[in-house]
Design a protein around this motif. Structure first.
Motif, mmCIF file in Angstrom:
data_model
loop_
_atom_site.group_PDB
_atom_site.id
_atom_site.type_symbol
_atom_site.label_atom_id
_atom_site.label_comp_id
_atom_site.label_asym_id
_atom_site.label_seq_id
_atom_site.Cartn_x
_atom_site.Cartn_y
_atom_site.Cartn_z
ATOM 1 N N LEU A 1 14.220 45.981 81.668
ATOM 2 C CA LEU A 1 15.586 46.021 82.222
ATOM 3 C C LEU A 1 16.252 47.373 81.949
ATOM 4 C CD1 LEU A 1 16.768 42.390 81.371
ATOM 5 C CD2 LEU A 1 16.454 43.345 83.666
ATOM 6 N N ILE A 2 15.999 47.954 80.793
ATOM 7 C CA ILE A 2 16.595 49.266 80.484
ATOM 8 C C ILE A 2 16.133 50.298 81.509
ATOM 9 C CG2 ILE A 2 16.572 51.206 78.843
ATOM 10 C CD1 ILE A 2 16.542 49.092 76.611
ATOM 11 N N GLU A 3 14.874 50.185 81.891
ATOM 12 C CA GLU A 3 14.362 51.124 82.901
ATOM 13 C C GLU A 3 15.102 50.984 84.226
ATOM 14 O OE1 GLU A 3 10.207 50.176 82.650
ATOM 15 O OE2 GLU A 3 10.102 51.038 80.623
ATOM 16 N N LYS A 4 15.740 49.838 84.436
ATOM 17 C CA LYS A 4 16.548 49.609 85.649
ATOM 18 C C LYS A 4 18.036 49.888 85.389
ATOM 19 C CE LYS A 4 12.950 47.874 87.737
ATOM 20 N NZ LYS A 4 12.270 48.669 88.774
ATOM 21 N N GLY A 5 18.348 50.397 84.202
ATOM 22 C CA GLY A 5 19.743 50.714 83.896
ATOM 23 C C GLY A 5 20.562 49.527 83.426
ATOM 24 N N ILE A 6 19.887 48.506 82.885
ATOM 25 C CA ILE A 6 20.585 47.294 82.415
ATOM 26 C C ILE A 6 20.293 47.103 80.929
ATOM 27 C CG2 ILE A 6 20.770 44.783 82.682
ATOM 28 C CD1 ILE A 6 19.608 45.308 85.592
ATOM 29 N N ILE A 7 21.342 47.104 80.107
ATOM 30 C CA ILE A 7 21.138 46.902 78.663
ATOM 31 C C ILE A 7 21.506 45.465 78.307
ATOM 32 C CG2 ILE A 7 21.502 47.888 76.375
ATOM 33 C CD1 ILE A 7 23.022 50.188 77.611
ATOM 34 N N VAL A 8 20.571 44.751 77.687
ATOM 35 C CA VAL A 8 20.838 43.388 77.195
ATOM 36 C C VAL A 8 20.323 43.314 75.759
ATOM 37 C CG1 VAL A 8 20.723 42.249 79.450
ATOM 38 C CG2 VAL A 8 18.628 42.605 78.122
ATOM 39 N N LYS A 9 20.531 42.160 75.116
ATOM 40 C CA LYS A 9 20.120 42.047 73.710
ATOM 41 C C LYS A 9 19.017 41.005 73.523
ATOM 42 C CE LYS A 9 22.225 42.530 69.223
ATOM 43 N NZ LYS A 9 23.361 43.226 68.620
ATOM 44 N N PRO A 10 17.776 41.462 73.307
ATOM 45 C CA PRO A 10 16.706 40.519 72.983
ATOM 46 C C PRO A 10 16.884 40.072 71.537
ATOM 47 C CG PRO A 10 15.871 42.765 72.859
ATOM 48 C CD PRO A 10 17.307 42.872 73.275
ATOM 49 N N TRP A 11 16.756 38.753 71.260
ATOM 50 C CA TRP A 11 17.016 38.295 69.891
ATOM 51 C C TRP A 11 15.823 38.599 69.004
ATOM 52 C CZ3 TRP A 11 21.776 38.241 69.188
ATOM 53 C CH2 TRP A 11 22.290 37.837 67.943
ATOM 54 N N LYS A 12 16.074 38.967 67.734
ATOM 55 C CA LYS A 12 15.000 39.423 66.853
ATOM 56 C C LYS A 12 14.670 38.446 65.732
ATOM 57 C CE LYS A 12 14.414 43.476 68.835
ATOM 58 N NZ LYS A 12 14.950 44.804 68.570
ATOM 59 N N GLU A 13 15.495 37.422 65.537
ATOM 60 C CA GLU A 13 15.231 36.509 64.418
ATOM 61 C C GLU A 13 13.993 35.657 64.695
ATOM 62 O OE1 GLU A 13 19.082 34.938 62.126
ATOM 63 O OE2 GLU A 13 19.371 35.029 64.279
ATOM 64 N N GLU A 14 13.249 35.415 63.614
ATOM 65 C CA GLU A 14 12.020 34.632 63.732
ATOM 66 C C GLU A 14 12.302 33.283 64.395
ATOM 67 O OE1 GLU A 14 9.913 34.475 59.954
ATOM 68 O OE2 GLU A 14 8.744 32.800 60.783
ATOM 69 N N GLY A 15 11.470 32.927 65.353
ATOM 70 C CA GLY A 15 11.642 31.658 66.059
ATOM 71 C C GLY A 15 12.479 31.785 67.319
ATOM 72 N N TYR A 16 13.137 32.924 67.483
ATOM 73 C CA TYR A 16 14.044 33.082 68.640
ATOM 74 C C TYR A 16 13.763 34.346 69.448
ATOM 75 C CZ TYR A 16 16.330 29.271 66.303
ATOM 76 O OH TYR A 16 16.561 28.056 65.721
ATOM 77 N N THR A 17 12.552 34.874 69.302
ATOM 78 C CA THR A 17 12.245 36.151 69.948
ATOM 79 C C THR A 17 11.974 36.011 71.452
ATOM 80 O OG1 THR A 17 9.963 35.909 69.247
ATOM 81 C CG2 THR A 17 11.385 37.254 67.841
ATOM 82 N N GLU A 18 12.029 34.761 71.957
ATOM 83 C CA GLU A 18 11.908 34.594 73.415
ATOM 84 C C GLU A 18 13.285 34.396 74.040
ATOM 85 O OE1 GLU A 18 8.900 31.575 74.061
ATOM 86 O OE2 GLU A 18 7.314 33.004 73.567
ATOM 87 N N PHE A 19 14.321 34.593 73.230
ATOM 88 C CA PHE A 19 15.696 34.438 73.715
ATOM 89 C C PHE A 19 16.326 35.801 73.982
ATOM 90 C CE2 PHE A 19 14.996 30.324 71.901
ATOM 91 C CZ PHE A 19 15.869 29.457 72.550
ATOM 92 N N LEU A 20 17.159 35.827 75.019
ATOM 93 C CA LEU A 20 17.848 37.046 75.411
ATOM 94 C C LEU A 20 19.344 36.724 75.502
ATOM 95 C CD1 LEU A 20 16.885 39.883 76.650
ATOM 96 C CD2 LEU A 20 17.452 38.852 78.843
ATOM 97 N N ARG A 21 20.173 37.608 74.923
ATOM 98 C CA ARG A 21 21.615 37.415 75.065
ATOM 99 C C ARG A 21 22.146 38.420 76.073
ATOM 100 N NH1 ARG A 21 25.307 39.181 70.347
ATOM 101 N NH2 ARG A 21 25.289 41.015 71.693
ATOM 102 N N VAL A 22 22.870 37.925 77.067
ATOM 103 C CA VAL A 22 23.426 38.828 78.089
ATOM 104 C C VAL A 22 24.945 38.642 78.143
ATOM 105 C CG1 VAL A 22 22.919 37.162 79.952
ATOM 106 C CG2 VAL A 22 23.330 39.569 80.515
ATOM 107 N N SER A 23 25.672 39.736 78.015
ATOM 108 C CA SER A 23 27.130 39.681 78.076
ATOM 109 C C SER A 23 27.567 39.497 79.519
ATOM 110 C CB SER A 23 27.743 40.993 77.580
ATOM 111 O OG SER A 23 27.203 41.353 76.335
ATOM 112 N N ILE A 24 28.726 38.865 79.707
ATOM 113 C CA ILE A 24 29.288 38.738 81.051
ATOM 114 C C ILE A 24 29.968 40.061 81.395
ATOM 115 C CG2 ILE A 24 30.829 37.443 82.555
ATOM 116 C CD1 ILE A 24 28.395 35.849 81.410
#
Ligand code: PLP
Length: 371
Positions: free
Chosen positions: A328-351
């Motif tokens: 997504l960054i390569e497309k100019g979109i910054i989001v937050k991939p979660w880093k805590e163990e067990g949640y690394t398949e989760f992504l947080r996106v601001s409105i």
């Protein structure tokens, strides 16, 4: 001395394995990587509409050569009036982040236990560890609700501090009246109950106002934290505040802050922003509507999205979120991939703005091969 040599002086032991706060990449870096000028900055839960025009006007009165008001007296008074409390129960910080650190330095003794949830706001854990605590994290349930039973049991162990955000960062869920009642009933006066309401202004359903709720419990020590960074659009100036159950708590935490902790620009801007609550409320309303639109859209695409009361959505992608974020960054979109163990398949996106949200949805659908 070459850089690979052992440093002469070592940091305190508590800091040796300290988790690192995931502050993400800047808009400037994203421009460089993507080659795009219009970056969809959807990683830090900022207000995409900026801040009230009254703020910029008020900043004309800034006098950079003078020290700021120590302990933010005027602003605390304004906040106290608005919140119908006493200014002695209000505390201002260089961001509510600073207050989280100061609370930990004030109350944690070496080896104390601090309780929070997982996934959690990074600093609830990091500042506690840095101050010498061990942190116990109770996972959210499979449905990503607060595990109230688990938290009640853990509160019976009388942790020194209990940190919980509502709405939750990163999940977006908020505590109900029943949840809060059960948590408070399980809390002893030996535990400082810290309710972090950074996203309070985006709650649009029938959830309790944490401050009003806690105010019915003068028998317990508590602090609720709020901020000007999110709904009021002042993230760059760094200003947040807390309301405590007792003035003694404010005094004790204030002693762990530097005397001019909140700069003059931040104090001026926050006072002006408070005088123009209409602007904040109007943008918060737009953001909440947009949150529901993006929720529906992503859900229809087949993405697992958790219902949110904040200005972001937490998505379960089912694949490594860090890799998706990188694309997504390569497309100019910054989001937050979660880093805590067990949640690394989760992504947080601001409105963000509708245009940026659509751009995110289109690119995500391409990456996940959805249509
Ligand atoms: C963003 C955020 C904060 C930090 O707010 P600042 O006032 O910018 O320091 C605190 N708590 C939570 C849960 C947040 O998401």
């Amino acid at each position: 001395m070459s850089s690979h040599m052992k440093p002469m002086i070592e940091a305190r032991e508590a800091l040796h394995n300290l988790p690192v706060y995931n502050s993400g990449i800047s808009i400037a870096q994203a421009r460089e990587i993507s080659g795009q000028s219009d970056i969809a900055a959807l990683a830090s839960n900022e207000n995409p509409y900026g801040t009230s025009p009254a703020v910029r006007q008020a900043l004309d009165s800034l006098v950079p050569s003078r020290y700021s008001q120590s302990t933010s007296g005027t602003l605390r008074q304004t906040l106290a009036e608005k919140l119908k409390t006493d200014s002695e129960r209000v505390l201002c910080g260089n961001g509510s982040e600073e207050l989280i650190g100061a609370i930990c330095r004030t109350y944690i003794r070496q080896g104390d236990e601090v309780l929070t949830v997982v996934p959690c706001f990074g600093l609830h854990q990091i500042e506690a560890i840095a101050a010498g605590a061990t942190v116990k994290k109770i996972p959210m349930t499979k449905a990503m609700d607060y595990d109230i039973d688990g938290l009640v049991n853990a509160l019976h162990q009388r942790p020194r501090i209990f940190f919980i955000s509502s709405p939750s960062n990163p999940v977006g869920k908020a505590l109900t009246k029943t949840d809060l009642d059960r948590l408070l009933d399980a809390t002893s006066a030996k535990t400082l109950f810290v309710l972090d309401e950074a996203y309070f202004e985006f709650i649009d359903a029938d959830y309790p106002n944490g401050l009003d709720f806690l105010s019915q419990r003068p028998d317990l020590p508590w602090i609720t934290l709020r901020t000007f960074s999110k709904a009021y659009g002042l993230a760059g100036l760094r200003i947040g505040y807390g309301i405590a159950s007792h003035p003694q708590i404010v005094k004790a935490v204030q002693n762990c802050l530097s005397p001019f902790n909140v700069n003059s620009a931040a104090q001026i801007a926050a006072s002006a922003a408070l005088k123009d609550e209409k602007w904040m409320q109007a943008t918060a309303d737009i953001i909440c509507k947009e949150r529901e639109r993006l929720f529906q859209h992503l859900t229809q695409l087949g993405v697992t999205v958790i219902p949110s009361q904040a200005n972001f959505l937490f998505l379960n992608l089912g694949i490594d979120a860090a890799r998706v974020a990188k694309t997504l960054i390569e497309k100019g979109i910054i989001v937050k991939p979660w880093k805590e163990e067990g949640y690394t398949e989760f992504l947080r996106v601001s409105i963000g703005t509708p245009q940026h949200n659509d751009r995110f949805a289109v690119e995500l659908a391409k990456i996940l091969d959805l249509s």
